[in-house]
Design a protein around this motif. Structure first.
Motif, PDB file in Angstrom:
ATOM      1  N   ALA A  35      47.742  75.580 -48.428  1.00 41.00           N
ATOM      2  CA  ALA A  35      47.448  75.640 -46.954  1.00 41.00           C
ATOM      3  C   ALA A  35      48.275  75.296 -45.919  1.00 41.00           C
ATOM      4  O   ALA A  35      48.496  75.825 -44.729  1.00 41.00           O
ATOM      5  CB  ALA A  35      46.139  75.005 -46.704  1.00 41.00           C
ATOM      6  N   PHE A  36      49.069  74.100 -46.162  1.00 37.30           N
ATOM      7  CA  PHE A  36      50.306  73.806 -45.279  1.00 37.30           C
ATOM      8  C   PHE A  36      51.333  75.013 -45.039  1.00 37.30           C
ATOM      9  O   PHE A  36      51.553  75.184 -43.928  1.00 37.30           O
ATOM     10  CB  PHE A  36      50.827  72.432 -45.764  1.00 37.30           C
ATOM     11  N   HIS A  37      51.645  75.547 -45.875  1.00 35.40           N
ATOM     12  CA  HIS A  37      52.548  76.447 -45.852  1.00 35.40           C
ATOM     13  C   HIS A  37      52.394  77.561 -45.031  1.00 35.40           C
ATOM     14  O   HIS A  37      52.975  78.084 -44.221  1.00 35.40           O
ATOM     15  CB  HIS A  37      52.992  76.913 -47.366  1.00 35.40           C
ATOM     16  N   MET A 219      62.153  68.027 -41.055  1.00 35.94           N
ATOM     17  CA  MET A 219      60.730  67.204 -40.716  1.00 35.94           C
ATOM     18  C   MET A 219      59.744  68.324 -40.265  1.00 35.94           C
ATOM     19  O   MET A 219      60.138  69.323 -39.763  1.00 35.94           O
ATOM     20  CB  MET A 219      61.062  66.214 -39.540  1.00 35.94           C
ATOM     21  N   VAL A 220      58.616  68.240 -41.215  1.00 39.12           N
ATOM     22  CA  VAL A 220      57.544  69.488 -40.839  1.00 39.12           C
ATOM     23  C   VAL A 220      56.207  68.529 -40.342  1.00 39.12           C
ATOM     24  O   VAL A 220      56.037  67.620 -41.207  1.00 39.12           O
ATOM     25  CB  VAL A 220      57.359  69.987 -42.329  1.00 39.12           C
ATOM     26  N   ASP A 221      55.603  69.191 -39.540  1.00 35.55           N
ATOM     27  CA  ASP A 221      54.332  68.631 -39.011  1.00 35.55           C
ATOM     28  C   ASP A 221      53.431  69.398 -38.439  1.00 35.55           C
ATOM     29  O   ASP A 221      53.729  70.346 -37.440  1.00 35.55           O
ATOM     30  CB  ASP A 221      54.857  67.572 -37.940  1.00 35.55           C
ATOM     31  N   ARG A 359      38.117  68.447 -39.204  1.00 34.94           N
ATOM     32  CA  ARG A 359      37.235  67.450 -40.260  1.00 34.94           C
ATOM     33  C   ARG A 359      38.694  67.245 -41.353  1.00 34.94           C
ATOM     34  O   ARG A 359      38.445  67.949 -42.253  1.00 34.94           O
ATOM     35  CB  ARG A 359      36.149  68.417 -40.711  1.00 34.94           C
ATOM     36  N   HIS A 360      39.101  66.233 -41.151  1.00 43.32           N
ATOM     37  CA  HIS A 360      40.445  66.070 -42.118  1.00 43.32           C
ATOM     38  C   HIS A 360      39.740  64.916 -42.863  1.00 43.32           C
ATOM     39  O   HIS A 360      39.763  63.682 -42.627  1.00 43.32           O
ATOM     40  CB  HIS A 360      41.647  65.614 -41.468  1.00 43.32           C
ATOM     41  N   LEU A 361      39.756  65.236 -44.234  1.00 44.17           N
ATOM     42  CA  LEU A 361      38.959  64.226 -45.416  1.00 44.17           C
ATOM     43  C   LEU A 361      40.095  63.190 -45.737  1.00 44.17           C
ATOM     44  O   LEU A 361      41.344  63.331 -46.056  1.00 44.17           O
ATOM     45  CB  LEU A 361      38.443  64.858 -46.651  1.00 44.17           C
TER      46      LEU A 361
HETATM   47  C1  CS2 Z   1      48.739  63.921 -45.014  1.00 41.92           C
HETATM   48  C2  CS2 Z   1      49.705  64.982 -44.529  1.00 41.92           C
HETATM   49  O1  CS2 Z   1      47.502  64.782 -46.726  1.00 41.92           O
HETATM   50  C3  CS2 Z   1      48.313  63.745 -46.146  1.00 41.92           C
HETATM   51  O2  CS2 Z   1      48.631  62.958 -46.869  1.00 41.92           O
HETATM   52  O3  CS2 Z   1      49.191  62.689 -44.310  1.00 41.92           O
HETATM   53  O4  CS2 Z   1      49.516  66.051 -44.995  1.00 41.92           O
HETATM   54  C4  CS2 Z   1      49.634  65.164 -42.954  1.00 41.92           C
HETATM   55  O5  CS2 Z   1      48.495  65.762 -42.451  1.00 41.92           O
HETATM   56  C5  CS2 Z   1      50.917  66.358 -42.493  1.00 41.92           C
HETATM   57  O6  CS2 Z   1      52.082  65.579 -42.757  1.00 41.92           O
HETATM   58  C6  CS2 Z   1      50.816  66.549 -41.082  1.00 41.92           C
HETATM   59  O7  CS2 Z   1      52.057  66.894 -40.606  1.00 41.92           O
END
Ligand code: CS2
Length: 475
Positions: A35-37, A219-221, A359-361
């Motif tokens: 998902a991140f990519h 650095m990716v964010d 909603r980040h678990l």
């Molecule tokens: C989060 C990261 O899942 C994790 O450990 O800390 O994925 C975070 O959401 C990303 O690095 C944000 O850029």
């Protein structure tokens, strides 16, 4: 229900790509299309493709075929939902190809294609098979395998080396290798790992990789919660077609990349990528502030009964603690970065955690603590000890991690971590703090042997063991 595809694209009620998906060619091979990519790098490349069709991405999954199958079924298309105060959805058409497990021969040909100029990776920290000191772990089963069967690699390191070896043999220039995972000095670490593996196989190739291949740091964010069934259901309702590769993220997105040479390469800056000669400062600030705070919220928040980052940030006691940790302990460990106001950056990061739409678990962030904590919190702790600053607050998330592993192990629940077995044994032993601090790949000798630090973690852990951590969070 109909599946999202090129055929259904024209009728979709959301923003569509600014280029013709049929026209894109493969110029980038990407390992790990999670998902991140799909929410981050691919969104930048999608913009790039509007002006230059050479840079389509071939998505490569070495382990599970679910994402590559979904991309194949959907002609590489999927929806990107930006969930913020002003939500929006657009279709991304950045993937020109997908290669799943068992398609090694095709991957091998692609890595040696003259049109492929760049390879990228998001395989998470553990995907690089590194030892505690950041060098290649020659005892890792995948690396043992790759040394025995270099033509059919199991690890991403093995694949990069095989691909570069084929290019050298064919007289082609190498591809540039862009690591996009959350590790300090990610490019330099990946370079060292590839050179170390190649050195065992072919010293001439090792020298060529060391001398000719660009491995820029980055650095990716962008906060990207997992695509759960509820989200995919909403996407189905919004699009009127099924999309099993859809992703969601916040609107904030950043990709800072060390400048590297490539004749006639992609104009990444035009797509919003920041190219700089000094990426380390940004990388360190992001890993220590954002990811350090995230891991703290995860382990402490779970102990307080919270489920999501938003909930944890709505807990005034925990929010206050994380804010002090970030401003007073973490920011103090950072070298000055030109153009970056540390305090303002920290506040902006904490604000992103207050996004009510996301909603980040916490459970997702809590995965792989052994791989994440060294970059996120332990480097900061070492810096604090070196400078003679207190480590009492910094000990709290580590004590929370130990309590987390102990709870999971005692309940017989799965601990998602490559070191799960040794962590479970350590955390459930008679002296959990001493045993956990003795896990060398995580803490190294410096922290395990520091009496001040040990005492601080031991003291913090007592609060978790007794079940009332509120006084600890008042620090
Ligand atoms: C989060 C990261 O899942 C994790 O450990 O800390 O994925 C975070 O959401 C990303 O690095 C944000 O850029």
């Amino acid at each position: 229900m109909t599946r999202l595809s090129r055929a259904s694209l024209a009728t979709l009620p959301v923003a569509r790509p600014g280029h013709t998906p049929e026209a894109i060619r493969t110029g980038i091979v990407h390992f790990g299309p999670g998902a991140f990519h799909r929410a981050h790098q691919a969104a930048y490349v999608d913009r790039l493709l509007d002006a230059d069709p050479r840079w389509g991405i071939a998505a490569v999954s070495l382990r599970s075929g679910s994402t590559t199958d979904a991309l194949k079924a959907q002609d590489g298309l999927y929806a990107l939902a930006v969930i913020d105060r002003e939500p929006s959805t657009r279709i991304v058409a950045a993937h020109s190809d997908a290669i799943g497990p068992g398609e090694g021969a095709r991957l091998r040909r692609l890595l040696a294609s003259p049109e492929v100029r760049i390879a990228t990776s998001t395989v998470t920290e553990k995907g690089y098979c590194l030892a505690g000191d950041g060098s290649l772990d020659f005892a890792h089963p995948d690396i043992v395998h790759d040394l025995q069967r270099p033509a059919e690699p199991a690890s991403v390191i093995g694949w990069i080396v095989a691909g570069l070896g084929d290019r050298r043999a064919a007289g082609l220039p190498p591809f540039a290798m862009l690591c996009c995972d959350n590790m300090t000095g990610n490019g330099a670490k990946l370079r060292a790992a590839c050179v170390a593996l190649a050195r065992e196989q072919d010293p001439v190739l090792a020298d060529w990789i060391a001398g000719e291949v660009a491995f820029p740091d980055s650095m990716v964010d962008s906060i990207t919660p997992a695509s759960d069934a509820a989200f995919l259901g909403k996407v189905r309702d919004a699009l009127g077609v099924e999309d099993l590769a859809a992703v969601q993220r916040e609107s904030f997105t950043q990709w800072v990349l060390q400048r590297f040479d490539m004749a006639d390469g992609p104009d990444l800056a035009s797509a919003g990528v920041t190219l700089t000669d000094d990426v380390r400062g940004y990388e360190q600030a992001k890993l220590r502030i954002l990811n350090g705070a995230h891991s703290t919220l995860a382990y402490v928040g779970l102990a307080r009964g919270h489920e999501t980052v938003f909930e944890a940030m709505s807990d005034a006691v925990l929010e206050g603690f994380v804010t002090r940790l970030v401003h007073q302990d973490i920011a103090a460990s950072l070298a000055p970065v030109e153009g970056l106001d540390k305090a303002a950056y920290a506040d902006a990061v904490l604000n992103r955690f207050r996004n009510p739409e996301i909603r980040h678990l916490l459970a997702q962030i809590a995965w792989d603590g052994s791989q994440k904590l060294p970059y996120r919190l332990l480097d900061t702790t070492r810096a604090a000890l070196d400078a003679g600053r207190g480590v009492e607050r910094l000990a709290v998330p580590v004590a929370a991690w130990i309590a987390f592993v102990r709870r999971k192990a005692e309940a017989g629940e799965t601990i998602t971590d490559p070191l799960a077995d040794s962590l479970a044994a350590a955390a459930t032993s008679a002296n959990p703090v001493t045993a956990m601090l003795g896990v060398e790949p995580v803490f190294g000798e410096r922290l395990a042997g520091d009496e001040r630090y040990r005492a601080a973690v031991r003291e913090a852990f007592q609060y978790f063991a007794q079940g009332d951590i509120a006084p600890l969070l008042a620090r």
